[in-house]
Design an enzyme around this catalytic site. Structure first.
Site, PDB file in Angstrom:
ATOM      1  N   ASN A 158      56.597 -10.435  23.524  1.00 11.83           N
ATOM      2  CA  ASN A 158      55.769 -11.615  23.228  1.00 11.83           C
ATOM      3  C   ASN A 158      54.347 -11.276  22.789  1.00 11.83           C
ATOM      4  O   ASN A 158      53.782 -11.931  21.929  1.00 11.83           O
ATOM      5  CB  ASN A 158      55.772 -12.598  24.393  1.00 11.83           C
ATOM      6  CG  ASN A 158      55.183 -12.014  25.649  1.00 11.83           C
ATOM      7  OD1 ASN A 158      55.367 -10.835  25.950  1.00 11.83           O
ATOM      8  ND2 ASN A 158      54.457 -12.821  26.379  1.00 11.83           N
ATOM      9  N   GLU A 256      55.700  -6.599  36.199  1.00 13.85           N
ATOM     10  CA  GLU A 256      55.066  -7.855  35.744  1.00 13.85           C
ATOM     11  C   GLU A 256      56.165  -8.698  35.128  1.00 13.85           C
ATOM     12  O   GLU A 256      56.683  -8.356  34.064  1.00 13.85           O
ATOM     13  CB  GLU A 256      53.985  -7.556  34.689  1.00 13.85           C
ATOM     14  CG  GLU A 256      52.849  -6.678  35.175  1.00 13.85           C
ATOM     15  CD  GLU A 256      51.995  -7.340  36.229  1.00 13.85           C
ATOM     16  OE1 GLU A 256      52.071  -8.572  36.375  1.00 13.85           O
ATOM     17  OE2 GLU A 256      51.269  -6.620  36.933  1.00 13.85           O
ATOM     18  N   CYS A 290      53.652 -15.377  28.927  1.00 14.25           N
ATOM     19  CA  CYS A 290      54.082 -15.519  30.324  1.00 14.25           C
ATOM     20  C   CYS A 290      53.127 -16.408  31.102  1.00 14.25           C
ATOM     21  O   CYS A 290      53.477 -16.925  32.159  1.00 14.25           O
ATOM     22  CB  CYS A 290      54.182 -14.144  30.971  1.00 14.25           C
ATOM     23  SG  CYS A 290      52.654 -13.208  30.778  1.00 14.25           S
ATOM     24  N   GLU A 467      48.117  -5.064  37.675  1.00 16.11           N
ATOM     25  CA  GLU A 467      47.519  -4.286  36.611  1.00 16.11           C
ATOM     26  C   GLU A 467      46.064  -4.748  36.503  1.00 16.11           C
ATOM     27  O   GLU A 467      45.621  -5.592  37.254  1.00 16.11           O
ATOM     28  CB  GLU A 467      48.257  -4.553  35.290  1.00 16.11           C
ATOM     29  CG  GLU A 467      49.708  -4.119  35.334  1.00 16.11           C
ATOM     30  CD  GLU A 467      50.402  -4.231  33.987  1.00 16.11           C
ATOM     31  OE1 GLU A 467      50.066  -5.138  33.209  1.00 16.11           O
ATOM     32  OE2 GLU A 467      51.286  -3.400  33.710  1.00 16.11           O
TER      33      GLU A 467
HETATM   34  P1  NAD Z   1      63.217  -8.230  28.879  1.00 15.74           P
HETATM   35  O1  NAD Z   1      63.207  -8.047  30.355  1.00 15.74           O
HETATM   36  O2  NAD Z   1      64.471  -8.613  28.223  1.00 15.74           O
HETATM   37  O3  NAD Z   1      62.747  -6.895  28.147  1.00 15.74           O
HETATM   38  C1  NAD Z   1      61.507  -6.284  28.422  1.00 15.74           C
HETATM   39  C2  NAD Z   1      61.612  -4.813  28.089  1.00 15.74           C
HETATM   40  O4  NAD Z   1      62.537  -4.220  28.986  1.00 15.74           O
HETATM   41  C3  NAD Z   1      62.131  -4.515  26.692  1.00 15.74           C
HETATM   42  O5  NAD Z   1      61.463  -3.383  26.185  1.00 15.74           O
HETATM   43  C4  NAD Z   1      63.590  -4.211  26.936  1.00 15.74           C
HETATM   44  O6  NAD Z   1      64.162  -3.367  25.970  1.00 15.74           O
HETATM   45  C5  NAD Z   1      63.515  -3.505  28.270  1.00 15.74           C
HETATM   46  N1  NAD Z   1      64.750  -3.527  29.055  1.00 15.74           N
HETATM   47  C6  NAD Z   1      65.741  -4.451  29.059  1.00 15.74           C
HETATM   48  N2  NAD Z   1      66.730  -4.074  29.906  1.00 15.74           N
HETATM   49  C7  NAD Z   1      66.335  -2.906  30.454  1.00 15.74           C
HETATM   50  C8  NAD Z   1      66.916  -2.018  31.397  1.00 15.74           C
HETATM   51  N3  NAD Z   1      68.090  -2.249  31.947  1.00 15.74           N
HETATM   52  N4  NAD Z   1      66.222  -0.906  31.743  1.00 15.74           N
HETATM   53  C9  NAD Z   1      65.018  -0.648  31.207  1.00 15.74           C
HETATM   54  N5  NAD Z   1      64.426  -1.437  30.289  1.00 15.74           N
HETATM   55  C10 NAD Z   1      65.076  -2.564  29.924  1.00 15.74           C
HETATM   56  O7  NAD Z   1      62.053  -9.260  28.562  1.00 15.74           O
HETATM   57  P2  NAD Z   1      61.662  -9.850  27.143  1.00 15.74           P
HETATM   58  O8  NAD Z   1      62.663 -10.876  26.776  1.00 15.74           O
HETATM   59  O9  NAD Z   1      61.344  -8.746  26.215  1.00 15.74           O
HETATM   60  O10 NAD Z   1      60.267 -10.551  27.481  1.00 15.74           O
HETATM   61  C11 NAD Z   1      60.138 -11.837  27.973  1.00 15.74           C
HETATM   62  C12 NAD Z   1      59.880 -11.833  29.454  1.00 15.74           C
HETATM   63  O11 NAD Z   1      58.723 -11.052  29.763  1.00 15.74           O
HETATM   64  C13 NAD Z   1      59.589 -13.200  29.997  1.00 15.74           C
HETATM   65  O12 NAD Z   1      60.292 -13.359  31.203  1.00 15.74           O
HETATM   66  C14 NAD Z   1      58.098 -13.175  30.264  1.00 15.74           C
HETATM   67  O13 NAD Z   1      57.645 -14.055  31.263  1.00 15.74           O
HETATM   68  C15 NAD Z   1      57.906 -11.771  30.677  1.00 15.74           C
HETATM   69  N6  NAD Z   1      56.519 -11.372  30.540  1.00 15.74           N
HETATM   70  C16 NAD Z   1      55.794 -11.170  31.668  1.00 15.74           C
HETATM   71  C17 NAD Z   1      54.463 -10.824  31.572  1.00 15.74           C
HETATM   72  C18 NAD Z   1      53.629 -10.574  32.788  1.00 15.74           C
HETATM   73  O14 NAD Z   1      52.553 -10.023  32.641  1.00 15.74           O
HETATM   74  N7  NAD Z   1      54.067 -10.938  33.966  1.00 15.74           N
HETATM   75  C19 NAD Z   1      53.882 -10.672  30.314  1.00 15.74           C
HETATM   76  C20 NAD Z   1      54.663 -10.904  29.185  1.00 15.74           C
HETATM   77  C21 NAD Z   1      55.994 -11.248  29.305  1.00 15.74           C
END
Ligand code: NAD
Length: 486
Positions: A158, A256, A290, A467
């Site tokens: 995002n 996060e 997020c 963080e």
């Molecule tokens: P996601 O969990 O699908 O993917 C995030 C990252 O993790 C990607 O690089 C993905 O390739 C990797 N990933 C996926 N499966 C994995 C595994 N089994 N092992 C290791 N890595 C793996 O999330 P997304 O769809 O990319 O992002 C959206 C989500 O991120 C939303 O839930 C949003 O709220 C959250 N988010 C949180 C914050 C925060 O600071 N808390 C900030 C931005 C986004």
């Protein structure tokens, strides 16, 4: 702007041991431009073998990088920051194209923040100190804070370069080396960052960027025995899996995760200021931040006024191609667009009334792009799926409340606890609500106002750890107590 439409079908490369290289398997998958729905580049489908190469390079570089003087490390990080600034136009265009976000947002938020992350941590490390504890005439304790080794950094789509650099910069500043994976949905600016690191003279192996999918390249990082700490930002379900996989290896974890943030509006707020900010906190980046406030809770005495004004202004928001002057660009991918639309259907079956939006928008000339109308839904209880599950798109619900207690109960009713906003001119109430709300951040009369020195993270299912500021330095170092008897 100039390079936005440059036809591209290039193969992105991994950045391992200071070089740009193809994945071992030589396999790639498609990278889509969400604004057109068309493939425009190819992403390395890296596997456990590529992660092993990257980790070995990071391990070799660790003694060199961790023993470099703080000033030298800082100088290289500041060089990276200045190259990001110099290439900001190219980076913003790439971010907008890869993600679908308005170019204006990428130019004013994403890329400046990526530059700021390297600058902030590259200078922050010059000012960081650890504690000492005197035992009078008996002894002196001091805390040695040492880098740990190879850090695994995994980020979402995002805010691609913004969040990627937010992890990498403090890890590097404290003397760790890094194996990092950007989201496979938006890998392009991480690829450009690897070129910047080469040009900045970052020693080989200090930062390694491996592209690929989560279950393959991401899981290989989580499971690698030579990566003792993981900084992850992404979905809560992925975070759960990572926590389970990392626990038996006793890895240090910063997670996060997702959010379902309340935006609480009291009748005594500055209505115009609240309205302008609520439009942003609901729909900035197509609602894919997020920290977006997806549950808007409004004191009943101003509920009707709020609904009329809000819906009317939401209808005026312009959805269109991200290179143009628009409020909303495209959502990040086709599957994500379909997920958001399916939640709008769920909201209807739950008894919600769609006050505006609720459907796909066809943008002339870009009919295959993933555009959604900003959507406002009312009439739903806080306990329903629409209000409990993260939709992560341009969809908000609005609901009235009668008292401060009820607002807090509604706000705290989800498993998440990332961010919150409160709008009121009653100072005492602002303090009370900020204290009692279950969230890592509470913005009073504002939203997304960020000071990089402050702790950032969520409670409950929104994450573990913090963080930001020196908290990140604490995470990426191991404290050792040294006790010296006089
Ligand atoms: P996601 O969990 O699908 O993917 C995030 C990252 O993790 C990607 O690089 C993905 O390739 C990797 N990933 C996926 N499966 C994995 C595994 N089994 N092992 C290791 N890595 C793996 O999330 P997304 O769809 O990319 O992002 C959206 C989500 O991120 C939303 O839930 C949003 O709220 C959250 N988010 C949180 C914050 C925060 O600071 N808390 C900030 C931005 C986004």
């Amino acid at each position: 702007m100039a390079c936005y439409f440059k036809p591209l079908m290039e193969k992105l490369q991994n950045y391992i041991d200071g070089k740009l290289i193809a994945p071992k398997s030589n396999e790639y998958f498609d990278n889509y431009d969400p604004a057109s729905g068309k493939v425009y580049s190819l992403i390395p489908d890296s596997s456990i073998e590529d992660v092993a190469l990257a980790t070995a390079a990071a391990k070799r570089a660790f003694p060199i990088w961790s023993k470099m003087s703080i000033q030298e490390r800082s100088d290289i990080m500041l060089k990276i920051a200045s190259l990001i600034e110099e290439r900001s136009e190219e980076l913003a265009a790439a971010e907008s194209r890869d993600n679908g976000k308005p170019l204006k947002l990428a130019s004013t938020v994403d890329i400046p923040r990526a530059q700021a992350n390297f600058h902030f941590y590259g200078t922050g490390i010059l000012h960081w100190a650890s504690e000492s504890h005197s035992m009078g005439d008996l002894a002196l304790n001091y805390t040695l804070r040492e880098p740990i080794g190879v850090a695994g950094c995994i980020s979402p789509w995002n805010l691609p370069l913004y969040l990627f650099s937010w992890k990498i910069a403090p890890a590097l500043a404290t003397g760790n080396t890094v194996v990092a994976k950007p989201s496979e949905v938006t890998p392009y600016t991480a690829y450009l960052l690897s070129k910047i690191c080469i040009d900045a003279g970052l020693p080989d192996g200090v930062l390694n960027i491996v592209h690929g999918t989560g279950p393959k390249a991401g899981a290989a990082i989580i499971e690698h025995d030579d990566i003792p700490m993981i900084s992850f930002t992404g979905g809560t379900t992925t975070g759960e899996w990572i926590a389970r996989a990392a626990a038996p290896k006793f890895k240090k974890l910063s997670l996060e995760l997702g959010g379902k943030n309340p935006n609480i509006i009291f009748a005594d707020c500055d209505f115009e200021e609240m309205m302008k900010t609520t439009l942003r906190s609901s729909f900035a980046n197509q609602g894919q931040i997020c920290l977006c406030g997806s549950r808007i809770l409004v004191e009943r005495s101003i509920y009707d006024r709020f609904r009329t004004e809000f819906v009317s202004r939401v209808k005026d928001l312009k959805v269109g191609h991200p290179s143009e002057q628009v409020n909303l660009g495209a959502v990040v991918s086709k599957p994500h667009m379909e997920k958001i639309l399916s939640y709008i259907e769920i909201a209807k079956t739950e008894g919600g009334t769609v006050l505006c939006g609720g459907e796909r928008v066809k943008v002339a000339g870009h009919e295959e792009g993933y555009y959604l109308a900003p959507t406002v839904i009312e009439g739903l209880d806080q306990s329903c799926r629409t209000n409990q599950e993260e939709i992560f798109g341009p969809v908000v619900t609005i609901a009235p409340f009668d008292s401060e207690e009820e607002a807090l109960e509604m706000a705290n009713s989800t498993k998440y606890g990332l961010a919150s906003s409160v709008w009121t001119s009653d100072l005492k109430r602002a303090h009370r609500v900020a204290k009692d709300i279950h969230a890592g951040i509470c913005w009073v009369n504002c939203w997304l106002l960020r000071d990089l020195r402050t702790p950032f993270g969520g409670v409950k299912s929104s994450g573990v750890g913090r963080e930001g500021g020196f908290e990140a330095f604490d995470f990426f170092t191991e404290p050792k107590n040294v006790c010296i008897r006089y």
